[in-house]
Motif scaffolding. Structure first.
Motif, mmCIF file in Angstrom:
data_model
loop_
_atom_site.group_PDB
_atom_site.id
_atom_site.type_symbol
_atom_site.label_atom_id
_atom_site.label_comp_id
_atom_site.label_asym_id
_atom_site.label_seq_id
_atom_site.Cartn_x
_atom_site.Cartn_y
_atom_site.Cartn_z
ATOM 1 N N ASP A 23 0.800 -1.222 0.000
ATOM 2 C CA ASP A 23 0.000 0.000 0.000
ATOM 3 C C ASP A 23 0.835 1.275 0.000
ATOM 4 O O ASP A 23 0.749 2.089 -0.914
ATOM 5 C CB ASP A 23 -0.904 -0.046 1.245
ATOM 6 C CG ASP A 23 -2.280 0.496 1.002
ATOM 7 O OD1 ASP A 23 -2.816 0.292 -0.098
ATOM 8 O OD2 ASP A 23 -2.811 1.144 1.931
ATOM 9 N N LEU A 40 -4.176 -3.585 -9.478
ATOM 10 C CA LEU A 40 -4.941 -3.910 -8.277
ATOM 11 C C LEU A 40 -5.525 -5.306 -8.408
ATOM 12 O O LEU A 40 -5.980 -5.685 -9.491
ATOM 13 C CB LEU A 40 -6.122 -2.943 -8.132
ATOM 14 C CG LEU A 40 -5.935 -1.687 -7.337
ATOM 15 C CD1 LEU A 40 -7.159 -0.796 -7.485
ATOM 16 C CD2 LEU A 40 -5.664 -1.971 -5.886
ATOM 17 N N ALA A 44 -9.654 -6.806 -4.217
ATOM 18 C CA ALA A 44 -9.320 -5.739 -3.264
ATOM 19 C C ALA A 44 -10.615 -5.120 -2.754
ATOM 20 O O ALA A 44 -11.650 -5.152 -3.438
ATOM 21 C CB ALA A 44 -8.465 -4.676 -3.950
ATOM 22 N N THR A 48 -10.041 0.304 -0.975
ATOM 23 C CA THR A 48 -8.711 0.266 -1.583
ATOM 24 C C THR A 48 -8.795 0.627 -3.059
ATOM 25 O O THR A 48 -7.988 1.408 -3.558
ATOM 26 C CB THR A 48 -8.081 -1.134 -1.408
ATOM 27 O OG1 THR A 48 -7.968 -1.401 -0.010
ATOM 28 C CG2 THR A 48 -6.712 -1.212 -2.059
ATOM 29 N N LYS A 51 -9.348 4.380 -3.306
ATOM 30 C CA LYS A 51 -8.150 5.132 -2.936
ATOM 31 C C LYS A 51 -7.151 5.157 -4.090
ATOM 32 O O LYS A 51 -6.647 6.222 -4.462
ATOM 33 C CB LYS A 51 -7.514 4.516 -1.686
ATOM 34 C CG LYS A 51 -6.197 5.164 -1.301
ATOM 35 C CD LYS A 51 -5.674 4.728 0.045
ATOM 36 C CE LYS A 51 -5.309 3.296 0.135
ATOM 37 N NZ LYS A 51 -4.651 2.947 1.420
#
Length: 108
Positions: A23, A40, A44, A48, A51
Motif C-alpha cells: 500500500d 490492483l 481488493a 482500496t 483510494k
C-alpha cells in the motif's frame, strides 16, 4: 491479455527489480511519479480500489484491475499482494499495451 501472460510479465518485472508492492510503497511511487502502471487485485476492497483509482487519476498513472491477490502474489514470488506498481516505463507499456479494454479500471 490472457491472465497467464499478465502474471508472467509481472513476474518478469519483479525479477528485473522494476516492481514495488504494498500500500504505502505503491502510493509513494505514484506520488513521486515513479509508477508507470498500478495493478490492483480484483478482490481488493472497495475502499482500496477507490483510494488507488483516485490517486492514480489525480497523478495521471494508468491503473488496471487483474486477477486476485493470491495469483498476483504467486506471480511475483511473494505471499498475497493486493496492489503492485510497475516502476519501469518499458515494462509498464508492454503490460498496458496488451491489456484488454474490459480490464481497465474506470478512472471516474
Amino acid at each position: 491479455m490472457k491472465p497467464d501472460k499478465l502474471l508472467s510479465q509481472l513476474g518478469m518485472a519483479m525479477r528485473a527489480g522494476k516492481l514495488v508492492t504494498g500500500d504505502e510503497t505503491v502510493l509513494k511511487a505514484v506520488r513521486t511519479g515513479k509508477a508507470h502502471l498500478v495493478v490492483l487485485a480484483a478482490d481488493a476492497s472497495d475502499n482500496t480500489k477507490k483510494k488507488f483509482r483516485d490517486k492514480c487519476n489525480s497523478y495521471g498513472i494508468s491503473l488496471t484491475e487483474a486477477s486476485d491477490r493470491v495469483q498476483l502474489g504467486r506471480a511475483i514470488g511473494k505471499p498475497e499482494r493486493v496492489v503492485l506498481a510497475v516502476t519501469d516505463m518499458q515494462f509498464g507499456k508492454m503490460i498496458a499495451n496488451h491489456l484488454s479494454p474490459n480490464t481497465e479500471v474506470d478512472p471516474t
